[in-house]
Structure formats: C-alpha cells, structure tokens
Write a protein that holds these residues in place. Structure first.
Motif, short mmCIF file in Angstrom:
data_model
loop_
_atom_site.label_atom_id
_atom_site.label_comp_id
_atom_site.label_asym_id
_atom_site.label_seq_id
_atom_site.Cartn_x
_atom_site.Cartn_y
_atom_site.Cartn_z
N PHE A 226 -3.18 -1.31 4.77
CA PHE A 226 -4.15 -1.07 3.70
C PHE A 226 -3.48 -1.06 2.33
CE2 PHE A 226 -7.77 0.23 6.27
CZ PHE A 226 -7.17 0.57 7.46
N GLY A 227 -4.19 -1.60 1.34
CA GLY A 227 -3.81 -1.36 -0.04
C GLY A 227 -4.21 0.05 -0.44
N THR A 228 -3.75 0.47 -1.60
CA THR A 228 -4.03 1.83 -2.06
C THR A 228 -5.39 1.95 -2.74
OG1 THR A 228 -2.76 1.42 -4.05
CG2 THR A 228 -1.63 2.53 -2.25
N PHE B 76 -3.84 -2.15 11.21
CA PHE B 76 -4.24 -2.68 9.93
C PHE B 76 -3.25 -2.17 8.89
CE2 PHE B 76 -8.95 -3.95 9.90
CZ PHE B 76 -8.94 -4.32 11.23
N GLN C 222 -15.56 2.19 -0.49
CA GLN C 222 -15.66 3.62 -0.22
C GLN C 222 -16.31 4.32 -1.40
OE1 GLN C 222 -11.92 5.76 0.21
NE2 GLN C 222 -12.85 7.15 1.69
N HIS D 129 -9.55 -8.03 5.02
CA HIS D 129 -10.78 -7.27 4.97
C HIS D 129 -10.93 -6.62 3.60
CE1 HIS D 129 -10.80 -7.22 9.49
NE2 HIS D 129 -9.51 -7.36 9.27
N LEU E 25 -13.02 -3.56 1.87
CA LEU E 25 -13.77 -2.36 2.23
C LEU E 25 -14.24 -1.66 0.97
CD1 LEU E 25 -11.06 -0.99 4.72
CD2 LEU E 25 -12.99 -2.49 5.28
N ILE F 248 -16.38 4.74 4.61
CA ILE F 248 -15.89 3.40 4.29
C ILE F 248 -16.75 2.38 5.02
CG2 ILE F 248 -13.97 1.80 4.62
CD1 ILE F 248 -12.06 4.15 4.30
N ILE G 35 -11.04 -1.34 -1.24
CA ILE G 35 -9.78 -1.34 -0.50
C ILE G 35 -9.59 -2.69 0.18
CG2 ILE G 35 -8.47 -0.24 1.36
CD1 ILE G 35 -10.23 2.27 0.88
#
Lengths: 109, 113
Positions: free
Chosen positions: A99-101, A97, A37, A33, A35, A43, A86
């Motif tokens: 998540f990357g930073t 999920f 923000q 995914h 995303l 988001i 993201i």
C-alpha cells in the motif's frame, strides 16, 4: 522499503477542479488498485487494473506498466470527493498487497 | 455484495488487557487479512490467513496473534495490550486468485489507556 509511492500526500482543491493523484511502484504486479477511505474508516475499492485505462463516472484510472506508474483523475471535483485515496498493488507471489501511504484530498465548495 | 463485518467500531481498553477483535465475511473467501493503519505509515499487514487454521505473519506481527477456526471468521488477539497498539485496525477478505480485489471492513478504532 517503499514498494508503492504516492504523491501528493495532501491536496486541496476548489470545487470543479480537475485532480490528479500519482502512484509509482517498484515491484512486479498482478494488478494495481485504487481505494477510497472516507472519514470514519471504511475502505472501498474504486478500481482494479492491470493495463490501460478505466472510467467510472467522474473518476478515471490509468496505468503504464512499462513505467510502473498509475494516475487517478477526478474530473469536476465535488466536496463529497473529499477522502483519502490509497494506491495498492497485488503481486504474483503470495497473497500480499503493498500500500501507498495515501493522498488526503479536500475539495472546498 | 461482499460484506466484511468488524465487531466494534470503537474500543477502549486498558494496558495489559487481552483484547479480541473479530471479523466476519459472508462471501466464502479463502484469504483474510488484518492491518493496522497509522498516520503517515499507511496500512501495514499484521497477519493473514489463506485457509482455516492457517496463518502467516505479516510485516508487524509482534504483540499480536490470530485465530481462524471457521472460514468466515478471523480474529485478531492482542495478548497484553500496550499503548503503542492504539491504532485503527482493518480487516479484509479476498477470493483466491492473482487478480482479485480486497474487501475491507469499516475498521475498529482501538485506544489503549
């Protein structure tokens, strides 16, 4: 543990430039995914993909399952594209999920 | 369109207070999540719920609890707020199934003084 790695962390571009954000992951995924923000917090989901390539307007997302790598491209960047992007992955086991930073993008007029 | 609504955008509380963050979704989603987001650390899962009255700990549950009495509502509770819980809190919901996106609320920026 960093199941999802993004690069670069920060990116500044001139309006009109072609932008690429990269994402690598180390787990088996059901989908990847991208995303977005904006400042202020909310988001939104840009893309969900499990193979190949998807395009929406000036945004293109690609994924290479064998290499466990995805890229998000923005063509003809615009200041309104300034946001944090993201990368996240959903996995087959469980509901989580990873998540990357995030990549903070600033597009200068 | 899915709507995930968090009760407050900004909240300021004092150390030791009991704090409630509320989240409501309008799409009958089974799964709901609470995350906190801190600079350089990204989103970290606090708790999630896959059904009414069901909950699972995420990566950082210490100092938090949750409540899901109705399908549409998922509450995050800080039992005794501390300054290290100052953060952005994001709620999300998701339909059951392996390939489903998460839908996020606008976030609550919580400051503990």
């Amino acid at each position: 543990k960093n199941e999802v790695e993004q690069s670069p962390q920060n990116l500044t571009a001139q309006e009109g430039e072609f932008i690429t954000i990269n994402c690598s992951y180390s787990v088996g995924i059901s989908a990847l995914h991208w995303l977005q923000q904006h400042p202020g917090g909310g988001i939104v989901s840009l893309f969900m993909l499990s193979s190949g390539k998807k395009k929406h307007g000036r945004l293109i997302a690609t994924i290479n399952i064998q290499e466990k790598h995805s890229s998000l491209h923005i063509t003809a960047s615009h200041p309104r594209d300034s946001a944090v992007y993201i990368c996240a992955v959903s996995v087959y086991t469980g509901n989580q999920f990873y998540f990357g930073t995030g990549t903070s993008l600033t597009v200068i007029p | 369109d899915v709507k995930v609504t968090q009760s407050s955008r900004y909240l300021v509380k004092r150390t030791g207070e009991k704090v409630f963050l509320e989240c409501v979704q309008d799409m009958d989603h089974e799964n709901m999540f609470w995350y906190r987001q801190d600079p350089g650390l990204g989103l970290r899962l606090i708790y999630f719920s896959y059904d009414v009255k069901m909950k699972e700990k995420g990566d950082i549950p210490e100092g938090y609890s949750v409540s899901r009495e109705k399908k549409e509502r998922f509450s995050l509770i800080l039992e005794s707020a501390s300054t290290n819980q100052t953060s952005m809190y994001l709620c999300a919901s998701r339909n059951r199934g392996q390939v489903q996106p998460q839908h996020f609320g606008d976030g609550t920026r919580l400051s503990i003084l």
